[in-house]
Design a protein around this motif. Structure first.
Motif, short mmCIF file in Angstrom:
data_model
loop_
_atom_site.label_atom_id
_atom_site.label_comp_id
_atom_site.label_asym_id
_atom_site.label_seq_id
_atom_site.Cartn_x
_atom_site.Cartn_y
_atom_site.Cartn_z
N GLU A 138 -13.91 8.56 -9.28
CA GLU A 138 -14.90 7.76 -10.02
C GLU A 138 -14.39 7.42 -11.42
O GLU A 138 -14.54 6.29 -11.89
CB GLU A 138 -16.21 8.54 -10.12
N GLN B 78 -11.72 4.70 -11.22
CA GLN B 78 -12.29 3.38 -10.93
C GLN B 78 -12.93 2.75 -12.17
O GLN B 78 -13.07 1.53 -12.25
CB GLN B 78 -13.32 3.49 -9.81
N LYS B 79 -13.31 3.57 -13.14
CA LYS B 79 -13.92 3.05 -14.36
C LYS B 79 -12.87 2.73 -15.43
O LYS B 79 -13.19 2.10 -16.43
CB LYS B 79 -14.91 4.07 -14.92
N SER C 231 -15.05 13.12 -8.42
CA SER C 231 -15.21 12.86 -9.85
C SER C 231 -13.96 12.19 -10.43
O SER C 231 -14.06 11.32 -11.30
CB SER C 231 -15.52 14.16 -10.59
#
Length: 545
Positions: A445, A448-449, A442
């Protein structure tokens, strides 16, 4: 008649010199530094310190020439970077427990901005390093826009006319109506002085120059003008526009980058997306060093790719980064993808090179300046934040709670950073992404955003007072810096990368970044938004609310 000023200049241990200023004290520290460098035959960057009687005659950094007078004592402090400090002793630095960990993780804390007094031994080392260091382009500027603009001397006949005009104004109160030749001489002289600092001055800076002109030569004040210099200001804008056209015709890179042929296809407006300094960059798009071309500097970049892989090779890497500065800036203002640019210039994504690149661009040391100002403001900021009411005030009190449980400076800096965001009605989670080491996928992720920010991974069960598992900087979803020692240090590195990569501030954090730039780094302090100006006013006031 101007009274000459005598100064004692301490150049090192058992090494001092007398400097005589025949025209009196200059109005700016930059001009004083130039005169001292000329009379004392100094080379390289240095800082001046004065003997402050308010602090038992300890030496303090000289910020204004009003601090000194005839027979004052000044000390020259050389600014030595890691590329030319081999063999120089590193001064002892008091550190907290967290900061001592930083020294092993981020040596640039010591190497970016080491200050040493010149002495026979250090001079020898500096000279040997200077012989190895490449010479930067002649277009690379060495100082930012001055706090007080100094009007230069004009041509001999122009100065004679102005002297007569000032005398008539003083005795009879009559204003001088400059003839076309005199006006041209004045505008040409001012333009040549302006471009020493920047080619695209702001409206406020044009006004600063025009105001300085009528202050030095009151006979030029305009009748019927509210300010007395609005006509001069307009004329300066036209003169600089024509001056830039001349520079474009002879190939000045900072101007040719905005010519029509460099615009996207179908765009015929020179004003479309003008590439110019917007965050007080002193060296935004410098020309190549003499004798260098795109091809020769591309070869330097290829060499740099090999040198960066070698261990204990910081000195050669720094030399090659200095030499390739111009071509790197030409690339970065074209807004490449971060991943592609990192592949081409991996050396730039080291902490020590982030500091060096920021100083090449702004002429300001990054880490030492950022933390010095932040630490100087911490006490007042905490008082200002404590007076904030409402939901924001309650949230700030929660964020500042760790400062009541520890005296660690890194904890205070991190709490102040987060509280500053809240005080300016912005969300600190947009800047600092916090995770636990058990978050795993999590956390990856979310990183990466992220478009831009700082990530912090803490061990399960620990708090802000404990050393984190990892701190780094993320840009365009990619970790560009890792294993940093603290959130405040990562904040400084993020600012350095924003300048080095010519990035815009996040819109949702525009006021926080403005405070970082204009309050902590003191870059472009003349024009502030209302929010930041209100905070600055309270910082310099004894009444906070």
């Amino acid at each position: 008649m101007t009274t000459s000023v005598r100064l004692r200049i301490i150049l090192g241990e058992n090494n001092s010199q007398r400097v005589i200023l025949q025209d009196g004290l200059p109005t700016s520290v930059a001009d004083l530094s130039k005169e001292i460098a000329k009379q004392c035959s100094l080379q390289g960057n240095f800082r001046l310190q004065f003997m402050d009687p308010d602090f038992d005659n300890d030496f303090m950094n000289l910020m204004s020439t009003s601090e000194i007078q005839d027979k004052s004592t000044l000390k020259v402090v050389l600014l030595v970077t890691s590329s030319d400090r081999d063999g120089l002793p590193i001064p002892h630095v008091e550190t907290s427990q967290n900061e001592s960990a930083c020294s092993s993780l981020a040596p640039s804390l010591l190497s970016c901005d080491t200050l040493v007094l010149s002495s026979p031994s250090t001079s020898a080392n500096s000279e040997s390093s200077a012989s190895l260091a490449p010479v930067l382009s002649s277009s690379v500027k060495s100082s930012a826009w001055p706090a007080e603009f100094t009007v230069p001397r004009f041509t001999y006949d122009a100065e004679l006319k102005l002297e007569q005009g000032n005398a008539a104004f003083k005795t009879q109160g009559t204003f001088l109506s400059p003839d076309p030749k005199l006006k041209m001489s004045i505008l040409d002289g001012l333009a040549e002085e302006i471009v020493k600092y920047k080619l695209y001055p702001s409206d406020g800076e044009y006004g600063q120059v025009a105001e300085a002109l009528i202050k030095k030569h009151p006979c030029l004040k305009e009748r019927g003008s509210v300010t007395g210099y609005s006509g001069w200001k307009a004329s300066l804008k036209y003169k600089l526009g024509n001056y830039r056209t001349k520079l474009r015709n002879i190939g000045c890179t900072e101007v040719t980058v905005n010519s029509i042929k460099h615009k996207p296809d179908g765009i015929s407006s020179p004003a479309y997306r003008v590439k110019k300094p917007r965050k007080a960059e002193v060296n935004y798009c410098p020309s190549h060093p003499q004798g260098e071309t795109d091809e020769t500097l591309e070869a330097v970049r290829q060499t740099l790719l090999n040198e960066v892989k070698k261990k204990n090779n910081e000195k050669n890497v720094r030399m090659l980064m200095d030499k390739s500065f111009s071509i790197r800036r030409h690339e970065v203002i074209q807004e490449p993808l971060i991943a592609d640019f990192k592949t081409r210039w991996p050396a730039l994504f080291r902490t020590e090179e982030v500091c060096a690149e920021f100083e090449r661009i702004s002429t300001v040391p990054l880490v030492s300046t950022f933390f010095a100002k932040m630490d100087a403001y911490i006490a007042k900021l905490m008082k200002i934040f404590a007076n904030r009411g409402g939901v924001a005030g309650r949230r700030i009190k929660t964020l500042l709670l760790p400062t009541t449980q520890t005296d660690a400076i890194e904890v205070k800096r991190e709490c102040i950073t987060k509280s500053l965001c809240v005080y300016l009605n912005e969300d600190p989670s947009s800047l600092i992404l916090e995770f636990m080491d058990t978050d795993g996928a999590s956390a990856q992720e979310a990183i990466q955003k992220a478009v831009m920010g700082i990530y912090v991974i803490r061990y399960e069960g620990t708090s802000i007072e404990d050393s984190p598992a990892d701190v780094g900087v993320v840009l365009e979803g990619e970790k560009v810096l890792q294993d940093l020692c603290s959130v405040p240090y990562a904040t400084a590195m993020l600012l350095g990368l924003i300048y080095g990569l010519n990035l815009n501030y996040l819109p949702e954090l525009r006021y926080t970044f403005e405070a970082f730039q204009k309050l902590f780094l003191e870059l472009d302090t003349n024009k502030l938004t209302n929010k930041v100006q209100a905070l600055k006013t309270k910082l310099f006031s004894d009444v906070f609310e």
